[in-house]
Design a protein around this motif. Structure first.
Motif, PDB file in Angstrom:
ATOM      1  N   ALA A 170       0.844  -1.314   0.080  1.00 26.55           N
ATOM      2  CA  ALA A 170       0.016   0.071  -0.190  1.00 26.55           C
ATOM      3  C   ALA A 170       0.949   1.197   0.203  1.00 26.55           C
ATOM      4  O   ALA A 170       1.767   1.506   0.849  1.00 26.55           O
ATOM      5  CB  ALA A 170      -0.947  -0.053   1.149  1.00 26.55           C
ATOM      6  N   SER A 171       0.491   2.068  -0.848  1.00 30.58           N
ATOM      7  CA  SER A 171       1.380   3.349  -1.091  1.00 30.58           C
ATOM      8  C   SER A 171       1.151   4.586   0.183  1.00 30.58           C
ATOM      9  O   SER A 171       1.978   5.142   0.626  1.00 30.58           O
ATOM     10  CB  SER A 171       0.627   4.220  -2.227  1.00 30.58           C
ATOM     11  N   ASP A 172       0.194   4.043   1.021  1.00 29.71           N
ATOM     12  CA  ASP A 172      -0.200   5.095   2.245  1.00 29.71           C
ATOM     13  C   ASP A 172       0.173   4.121   3.647  1.00 29.71           C
ATOM     14  O   ASP A 172      -0.121   4.547   4.525  1.00 29.71           O
ATOM     15  CB  ASP A 172      -1.460   5.554   2.462  1.00 29.71           C
ATOM     16  N   LEU A 197      -7.881   9.179   1.259  1.00 30.84           N
ATOM     17  CA  LEU A 197      -8.968   9.093   0.197  1.00 30.84           C
ATOM     18  C   LEU A 197      -8.731   8.352  -0.974  1.00 30.84           C
ATOM     19  O   LEU A 197      -9.613   7.973  -1.751  1.00 30.84           O
ATOM     20  CB  LEU A 197      -9.554  10.742  -0.074  1.00 30.84           C
ATOM     21  N   CYS A 198      -7.362   8.274  -1.153  1.00 36.22           N
ATOM     22  CA  CYS A 198      -6.826   7.393  -2.255  1.00 36.22           C
ATOM     23  C   CYS A 198      -5.471   6.590  -2.054  1.00 36.22           C
ATOM     24  O   CYS A 198      -4.810   7.405  -1.310  1.00 36.22           O
ATOM     25  CB  CYS A 198      -6.593   8.383  -3.547  1.00 36.22           C
ATOM     26  N   LYS A 199      -5.448   5.420  -2.589  1.00 34.30           N
ATOM     27  CA  LYS A 199      -4.301   4.655  -2.226  1.00 34.30           C
ATOM     28  C   LYS A 199      -3.897   3.754  -3.501  1.00 34.30           C
ATOM     29  O   LYS A 199      -4.837   3.323  -4.201  1.00 34.30           O
ATOM     30  CB  LYS A 199      -4.323   3.923  -1.046  1.00 34.30           C
ATOM     31  N   VAL A 242      -6.926   2.946  -5.871  1.00 34.35           N
ATOM     32  CA  VAL A 242      -8.507   2.720  -5.690  1.00 34.35           C
ATOM     33  C   VAL A 242      -8.689   4.055  -4.785  1.00 34.35           C
ATOM     34  O   VAL A 242      -7.762   4.718  -4.307  1.00 34.35           O
ATOM     35  CB  VAL A 242      -8.612   1.559  -4.737  1.00 34.35           C
ATOM     36  N   VAL A 243      -9.995   4.234  -4.807  1.00 36.39           N
ATOM     37  CA  VAL A 243     -10.533   5.585  -3.773  1.00 36.39           C
ATOM     38  C   VAL A 243     -11.315   4.730  -2.735  1.00 36.39           C
ATOM     39  O   VAL A 243     -11.737   3.541  -2.674  1.00 36.39           O
ATOM     40  CB  VAL A 243     -11.890   5.993  -4.679  1.00 36.39           C
ATOM     41  N   CYS A 244     -10.725   5.387  -1.516  1.00 29.78           N
ATOM     42  CA  CYS A 244     -11.104   4.765  -0.360  1.00 29.78           C
ATOM     43  C   CYS A 244     -12.235   5.469   0.351  1.00 29.78           C
ATOM     44  O   CYS A 244     -12.166   6.372   0.755  1.00 29.78           O
ATOM     45  CB  CYS A 244     -10.022   4.594   0.626  1.00 29.78           C
ATOM     46  N   ASP A 245     -13.378   4.739   0.550  1.00 28.52           N
ATOM     47  CA  ASP A 245     -14.626   5.269   1.371  1.00 28.52           C
ATOM     48  C   ASP A 245     -14.939   4.796   2.666  1.00 28.52           C
ATOM     49  O   ASP A 245     -14.733   3.228   2.664  1.00 28.52           O
ATOM     50  CB  ASP A 245     -15.945   5.273   0.539  1.00 28.52           C
ATOM     51  N   ILE A 249     -14.223   0.503   1.995  1.00 25.58           N
ATOM     52  CA  ILE A 249     -14.693   0.277   0.753  1.00 25.58           C
ATOM     53  C   ILE A 249     -13.735   0.720  -0.374  1.00 25.58           C
ATOM     54  O   ILE A 249     -13.487   1.890  -0.644  1.00 25.58           O
ATOM     55  CB  ILE A 249     -16.352   0.679  -0.090  1.00 25.58           C
ATOM     56  N   TYR A 250     -13.230  -0.234  -1.129  1.00 24.17           N
ATOM     57  CA  TYR A 250     -12.292   0.274  -2.016  1.00 24.17           C
ATOM     58  C   TYR A 250     -12.682   0.075  -3.515  1.00 24.17           C
ATOM     59  O   TYR A 250     -13.098  -1.151  -3.985  1.00 24.17           O
ATOM     60  CB  TYR A 250     -10.814  -0.620  -1.921  1.00 24.17           C
TER      61      TYR A 250
END
Length: 283
Positions: free
Chosen positions: A169-171, A225-227, A239-242, A255-256
């Motif tokens: 994961a980038s984050d 919010l994004c990773k 992906v967008v992370c909610d 949710i990705y």
């Protein structure tokens, strides 16, 4: 204290649990459905005589310690635990620890998201539910122990041999810092939970980074919010992370999803077909 209703409630909960559910042998000539009274008393660490009197509506008011033992022995849900306390005339206080019980409607929601990877996290960052695409994107959580499914423990105490961050994961660093801050707030909500206290002690002893963040007393988490996940089979997936909060359970659904029309969306579609099989391992 409503002795009659309490007696009926205890009897009904006892009769729905099998010996196998609690690790007891069934034995022969079992004439009662579910557990015997003496088995519940043993599991709740109370005397058989006192438990029998509870079911006969003739016992004095149970203490909170007894109610906690009955909750554990009868495997009551959060709602059932509260109901038990009200029947006993002892309104429930805050739960001793974070809930791990996921509502059926949330589990159904995960199944209805075939194009999104989704997990449910407890207040201690344990993955307690997931859908197939999340298992394909991250890892097969069903193959892990409860201990291994705690993402904070994995982030701080289980460095990967190849040096890559968890799930690529980038984050990863931001997640670890945010989780440490969030865990401090969780500890304030559940000060009497021994499992949470043990987790924090383990993190403090095993990670200087966690100890430094813990000493700062920050409680403001900063969700990403994004990773981007670096998947070993299909490559990078952005992906967008909610995050959806489940307030009554102190849980969150993560949710990705990938932006439509992007290579990441195609990669997620491929993962939904591949699943958790390892194509990179010789057959």
């Amino acid at each position: 204290m409503d002795r009659t209703e309490l007696a009926g409630f205890l009897r009904s909960r006892r009769e729905r649990i099998t010996p196998a559910d609690v690790g007891l042998p069934a034995g022969r000539r079992r004439r009662t459905p579910g557990l015997r009274r003496e088995e519940v008393a043993q599991l709740a660490f109370i005397s058989n005589e006192y438990y029998t009197r509870l079911e006969q509506a003739s016992a004095p008011r149970p203490s909170r310690e007894v109610l906690a033992g009955l909750t554990r022995a009868l495997r009551l849900s959060d709602a059932e635990r509260d109901h038990l306390h009200h029947l006993a005339g002892a309104p429930p206080g805050p739960p001793p620890g974070p809930s791990r019980e996921v509502r059926p409607s949330i589990l159904a929601l995960l199944d209805r998201l075939p194009q999104a990877a989704a997990i449910v996290l407890s207040a201690t960052y344990e993955v307690i539910a997931w859908n197939p695409l999340a298992a394909a994107l991250m890892e097969d959580f069903s193959a892990l122990s409860r201990r291994q499914r705690n993402l904070v423990r994995r982030a701080y105490l289980e460095p990967r041999a190849d040096g890559r961050p968890l799930y690529g994961a980038s984050d990863a660093e931001e997640f670890a810092q945010s989780a440490a801050r969030d865990l401090r707030a969780t500890a304030a909500r559940y000060p009497d939970d021994p499992e949470l206290a043990s987790l924090i002690s383990e993190l403090l002893d095993g990670s200087e980074d966690f100890a430094r963040l813990w000493a700062a007393h920050d409680v403001c988490a900063r969700p990403a919010l994004c990773k981007t996940f670096q998947h070993p089979l299909v490559g990078p997936i952005t992906v967008v992370c909610d995050v959806l909060d489940i307030a009554d359970r102190d849980q969150r659904v993560v949710i990705y999803t990938a932006e439509p029309g992007t290579p990441s969306e195609e990669a997620l579609r491929l993962l939904s077909v591949i699943g958790t099989q390892r194509l990179d391992v010789p057959g």
